[in-house]
Scaffold this active site. Structure first.
Site, PDB file in Angstrom:
ATOM      1  CG  ASP A 253      -1.782   1.204   1.346  1.00 16.03           C
ATOM      2  OD1 ASP A 253      -2.684   1.344   0.506  1.00 16.03           O
ATOM      3  OD2 ASP A 253      -1.555   2.016   2.268  1.00 16.03           O
ATOM      4  CG  HIS A 256       2.855   7.459  -2.639  1.00 10.21           C
ATOM      5  ND1 HIS A 256       1.999   6.505  -3.167  1.00 10.21           N
ATOM      6  CD2 HIS A 256       2.106   8.201  -1.788  1.00 10.21           C
ATOM      7  CE1 HIS A 256       0.792   6.685  -2.663  1.00 10.21           C
ATOM      8  NE2 HIS A 256       0.824   7.697  -1.818  1.00 10.21           N
ATOM      9  CD  GLU A 285      -2.257   3.012  -3.180  1.00 10.66           C
ATOM     10  OE1 GLU A 285      -3.212   3.770  -3.418  1.00 10.66           O
ATOM     11  OE2 GLU A 285      -2.038   2.547  -2.054  1.00 10.66           O
ATOM     12  CG  ASP A 304      -4.493   4.959  -8.447  1.00  9.35           C
ATOM     13  OD1 ASP A 304      -5.324   4.040  -8.387  1.00  9.35           O
ATOM     14  OD2 ASP A 304      -3.819   5.327  -7.474  1.00  9.35           O
ATOM     15  CG  ASP A 305      -1.851   7.885 -14.367  1.00  9.04           C
ATOM     16  OD1 ASP A 305      -2.142   8.423 -13.283  1.00  9.04           O
ATOM     17  OD2 ASP A 305      -0.787   8.133 -14.981  1.00  9.04           O
ATOM     18  CG  HIS A 307     -10.058   4.359 -11.333  1.00 14.64           C
ATOM     19  ND1 HIS A 307     -10.115   5.634 -10.789  1.00 14.64           N
ATOM     20  CD2 HIS A 307     -11.259   3.786 -11.073  1.00 14.64           C
ATOM     21  CE1 HIS A 307     -11.297   5.808 -10.214  1.00 14.64           C
ATOM     22  NE2 HIS A 307     -12.000   4.704 -10.369  1.00 14.64           N
ATOM     23  CG  ASP A 376      -7.706   3.698  -1.914  1.00 13.31           C
ATOM     24  OD1 ASP A 376      -8.090   3.975  -0.768  1.00 13.31           O
ATOM     25  OD2 ASP A 376      -6.536   3.385  -2.176  1.00 13.31           O
TER      26      ASP A 376
END
Length: 577
Positions: A253, A256, A285, A304-305, A307, A376
């Site tokens: 998770d 970053h 992630e 995520d991009d 999505h 999320d």
């Protein structure tokens, strides 16, 4: 520093207890109903003791006259994370599928699930046959480690080695994994190494060196991964889940927020060196879109991009982080399909213009996990609406075709296979002042959203701590559940038969926007050319470069006389020229 954390059974019923407590001059082992015993310091911050013990014994560490704490590496807790740790019996589970060889990553079709909402390990195990029949090849479990209270997403854990009692026992988790392996399914686990939850983390009281006070995160001081005992705590934890429970991989998770690539690379390298009898899949992630980690030991990253841009195309929502994808969304989707990341060093409006990411076109499609929904993206909405509440069914079906028939690794979120309309809400089980802070903090968070600018509107956001919020989040089949299952099963059969065997050879031949909400993409797939066209809009678009042969799959009305119908996804698989 091996042996620094957690109890270890030795010969003749003896157990070695250990604690890294560099902030203490003295530590005692307390066992329920027994005399406290002084532990021996090693001069480097660790304390240990070997003594006779019985399975099920309750224990804790006395670090101050007025403070006793649970074992930070406890394998089980008697009840709450504030109470006694429990010594589990030596491993006696008899594995049925002990020769499980694993599966290659190219075959992964992930299914993200929350064990608590589905009824615990035993209930999840009962669902596995129908998921396997559908075409799911990997169960992706949200975090399982112990947290404060009886319900939580899992991202507020404070004891990374202990299973939350609400989900079941250690042996029940092993049985779940065993059942999955018998059905040909992998099991992966989401682990949280970037922070501890706000309630029950006792480490600052005796191991302040676990944290770096000079570097801050949204959860407080950053974890000091550069210190060897701290890195060892988490690397051993990763190995514990993979070896003790025979998991097939881990999803890390928000790395970053870890901010230490050296630690990440060292962890991956040690896992790879230690476990070689079956494939182990490691997924990140990582908001920074860092392609270097994906050639340094990690298989893939949640994209995520992908999505975010699909969400914009489906819903026209452009607030918050969706503003990064509001401009030319079809072109951005084309870039994601062809190259992986959309942001590859460009300035991001949602990040105050700061650049994000680096070039990723050299990475294979399997380096990216794509999804339309996940915990999320649904749960961080104020009202937890799924796409079934936001998008017309025909357009959502076309998006499902895009997801499952692209060479990237697809992931479904629990309930998606049934067209569930149940919300997935943010839920916790905090009490008193912390409960108030979490509830009001979440409502303040949405004050910047147009729909919740009014205080009365924000008051309608469900209380995360209410039991009703948790119960409302259980995924219930939607009114078109059978149709959704039929569609997803059909698409996954096509994927299994025509894409998966050759996905490792997939090379992008380019992608482009062919309309405001339509994209065409092509890949070389072994000796064949694979093409996909999708129209997520409500108007037909011209498709002058359509392949000449018959389509492999059609979702929606498809292609007619060179026009791609609204809400359609079409694919072709032809011999390469």
């Amino acid at each position: 520093m091996s042996g620094t954390f957690g109890p270890a059974w030795l010969a003749d019923g003896q157990v070695r207890f250990a604690l890294w407590a560099p902030g203490c001059a003295r530590v005692e082992l307390e066992r329920d109903g027994a005399t406290a015993l002084a532990m021996t310091p090693d001069g480097k911050g660790s304390f240990s003791l070997v003594t006779q013990a019985e399975p099920g014994a309750r224990y804790r560490f006395r670090i101050k006259p007025d403070l006793a704490v649970p074992d930070p590496a406890a394998r089980a807790q008697a009840s709450d994370v504030h109470g006694w740790s429990v010594l589990p019996a030596p491993d006696a589970y008899v594995w049925v599928h002990d020769q499980w060889p694993g599966r290659p990553w190219r075959e992964a079709v992930l299914y993200e699930a929350h064990c608590g909402l589905l009824g615990g390990f035993g209930a999840v195990a009962k669902r596995l046959p129908e998921l396997a029949e559908l075409g799911i090849t990997a169960l992706q479990l949200m975090p399982l480690n112990a947290f404060s209270g009886e319900r939580n997403w899992g991202y507020d854990g404070v004891l990374p080695y202990a299973i939350a009692p609400a989900y079941g026992t250690r042996d029940e988790l092993k049985a779940l994994v065993d059942t999955a392996h018998g059905l040909g399914m992998m099991v992966m686990l989401d682990v949280v190494y970037n922070h501890f939850g706000p309630d029950g983390n006792c480490l600052p009281s005796y191991a302040g060196a676990f944290f770096d006070e000079d570097r801050h995160t949204p959860w407080g001081p950053a974890i000091a991964f550069g210190r060897e005992p701290v890195a060892r705590f988490f690397i051993d934890n990763a190995l514990y889940w993979l070896e003790t429970f025979r998991l097939d991989g881990l999803r890390f998770d928000a790395v970053h927020a870890i901010g230490d690539n050296g630690f990440l690379d060292a962890m991956a390298a040690e896992i790879r060196a230690r476990i070689q009898d079956r494939p182990i899949h490691l997924v990140l992630e990582n908001e920074t879109n860092d392609p270097a980690r994906l050639v340094a030991g990690y298989d893939a990253q949640w994209n995520d991009d992908f999505h975010n841009v699909v969400h914009v195309l489906l819903t026209d929502e452009t607030y918050s982080y969706y503003q990064d994808f509001a401009d030319r969304p079809a072109e951005r989707l084309a870039r994601s399909l062809a190259e992986g990341f959309i942001y590859q060093g460009e300035g991001s409006p949602n990040h105050d213009g700061r650049s994000r990411g680096a070039p990723s076109s050299h990475l294979p499609p399997t380096a990216f996990v794509n999804f339309l929904q996940n915990h999320d993206q649904v749960g961080n909405r104020a009202l937890g609406e799924r796409l079934t509440r936001l998008v017309a069914p025909d357009r959502l079906r076309a998006a499902m075709g895009l997801l499952l028939l692209s060479p990237q690794i697809p992931m479904l979120f629990m309930g998606e296979e049934d067209g569930s309309a149940s919300p997935f809400l943010f839920f916790t089980d905090f009490h008193d002042d912390l409960a108030d802070a979490v509830r009001e903090g979440r409502r303040r968070e949405f004050a910047k959203f147009p729909a919740f600018a009014d205080p009365q509107a924000r008051a309608q956001i469900p209380d995360p701590n209410a039991l009703t919020t948790f119960e409302a989040s259980r995924p219930m089949p939607g009114p078109e559940a059978a149709a959704w299952r039929a569609l997803i099963g059909h698409l996954l059969k096509l994927r299994r038969e025509h894409l998966a065997p050759h996905i490792d050879e997939a090379v992008s031949l380019g992608a482009s926007a062919i309309g405001a909400k339509a994209v065409q993409a092509t890949w070389r797939l072994g000796a064949k050319t694979y093409s996909l066209a999708v129209n997520l809009g409500q108007s037909a678009v011209a498709m002058p470069a359509a392949p000449a042969g018959p389509p492999l799959a059609v979702v929606g009305e498809g292609l007619t006389e060179g026009w791609l119908a609204p809400a359609s996804c079409v694919t072709w698989l032809e011999a390469a020229p």
